[in-house]
Design a protein around this motif. Structure first.
Motif, short mmCIF file in Angstrom:
data_model
loop_
_atom_site.label_atom_id
_atom_site.label_comp_id
_atom_site.label_asym_id
_atom_site.label_seq_id
_atom_site.Cartn_x
_atom_site.Cartn_y
_atom_site.Cartn_z
N LYS A 27 0.89 -1.36 -0.06
CA LYS A 27 -0.19 -0.10 0.04
C LYS A 27 0.82 1.26 -0.06
O LYS A 27 1.98 1.18 0.55
CB LYS A 27 -1.01 0.13 1.20
N PRO A 28 0.25 2.46 -0.52
CA PRO A 28 1.27 3.52 -0.68
C PRO A 28 2.11 4.12 0.64
O PRO A 28 2.86 4.40 0.49
CB PRO A 28 0.32 4.51 -1.08
N ALA A 29 1.35 4.07 1.59
CA ALA A 29 1.87 4.57 2.98
C ALA A 29 3.09 3.85 3.21
O ALA A 29 3.94 4.54 3.60
CB ALA A 29 0.88 4.53 3.89
N THR A 30 3.09 2.73 3.17
CA THR A 30 4.17 1.70 3.55
C THR A 30 5.32 1.76 2.40
O THR A 30 6.45 1.30 2.85
CB THR A 30 3.72 0.43 4.24
N LEU A 31 4.90 1.75 1.39
CA LEU A 31 5.77 1.49 0.28
C LEU A 31 6.87 2.68 0.30
O LEU A 31 7.74 2.60 -0.11
CB LEU A 31 5.16 1.80 -1.17
N SER A 32 6.17 4.03 0.75
CA SER A 32 6.92 5.09 0.91
C SER A 32 8.01 5.01 1.99
O SER A 32 9.01 5.73 1.98
CB SER A 32 6.25 6.33 1.06
N GLN A 33 7.91 3.97 2.91
CA GLN A 33 8.74 3.86 3.94
C GLN A 33 9.60 2.75 3.75
O GLN A 33 10.63 2.50 4.44
CB GLN A 33 8.01 3.41 5.36
N ALA A 34 9.56 2.10 2.65
CA ALA A 34 10.40 0.60 2.36
C ALA A 34 11.85 0.92 2.17
O ALA A 34 12.60 0.25 2.48
CB ALA A 34 9.89 0.19 1.07
N SER A 35 12.04 2.16 1.57
CA SER A 35 13.65 2.54 1.48
C SER A 35 14.31 2.46 2.89
O SER A 35 15.53 2.21 2.92
CB SER A 35 13.87 3.64 0.68
#
Length: 238
Positions: A226-234
């Motif tokens: 999901k977008p919110a966690t994808l943005s934290q994946a790095s």
């Protein structure tokens, strides 16, 4: 060791990214999530990996043939019908267990973790669980045998509400688990060979095979679907 990566989903939560590519090929720091999971599996000794495909199946197939991962990779094609997690595993079972009947690790493509996946492979079906925040909890008895499921938002229990005084503890499901040959055969008998989520089998009160939870207090895990966690994946790459 054998593993299956569940990569057939539509990736609806990641739209519009998944309007033109499959979720499995969405990149984190320039590396598709599918590649990150394959490399994680390979690093822990999994050398026979199956990937199921549906949404933009040809893109995943082309990606896998364009890379040299130095492991055996096969594809279970669900292009005609998306079978959900349980149905996808049943469809792939003839290939998964064609050469030997040893357990297989199942790994959602949109999960990153620091888990020691080898600890899940054993004589029973094992579910990796954690204390992370989740409105839905798997319930285990004092011996960590799966007892049921609880939706904290709606109050729903499956298959039923625990009796007062029972020692039951809830954990969040990780999307990573192992399945024995016996469990997959029982899943096929109880749930059929059509479309169904694997959780239907886990929570089926007719199930006789033992399913246990594996809790690691040091587990770090993120669902990047999901977008919110994808943005934290790095900041969460193992």
């Amino acid at each position: 060791m054998k593993a299956m990566i569940l990569a057939a989903g539509l990736g609806s939560r990641l739209k519009p990214l998944t309007d033109k590519i499959p979720k499995a090929l969405v990149e984190i720091e320039g590396v598709p999530m599918l590649e990150r999971v394959i490399l994680k599996l390979r690093s822990q000794g999994f050398d026979n990996i199956m990937v199921n495909v549906h949404h933009f199946a040809d893109q995943i197939r082309d990606f896998l043939t364009s890379r040299e991962f130095n492991v055996e990779i096969s594809i279970s094609d669900e292009s005609d019908e998306l079978l959900d997690t349980g149905g996808g595993i049943v469809k792939a079972s003839n290939l998964l267990f064609s050469k030997d009947l040893s357990p297989v690790l199942i790994h959602n493509v949109d999960i990153l973790s620091n888990a020691d996946l080898r600890k899940l492979i054993g004589e029973k079906t094992n579910l990796l669980v954690s204390d992370r925040e989740s409105s839905r909890r798997l319930l285990f008895d004092r011996e960590m045998k799966l007892w049921g499921w609880h939706n904290l938002t709606t109050g729903e229990y499956r298959p039923c509400k625990p009796q007062e005084g029972m020692e039951i503890k809830g954990y969040a499901f990780s999307g990573i688990y192992s399945l024995t040959y016996e469990s997959v055969e029982e899943m096929k008998r109880l749930e059929g060979e059509g479309k169904f989520p694997v959780m239907d089998y886990f929570l089926d009160d007719r199930r006789e095979e033992t399913i246990e939870g594996i809790f690691d207090p040091n587990l770090k895990l993120i669902d990047i679907g999901k977008p919110a966690t994808l943005s934290q994946a790095s900041q969460f790459i193992y």
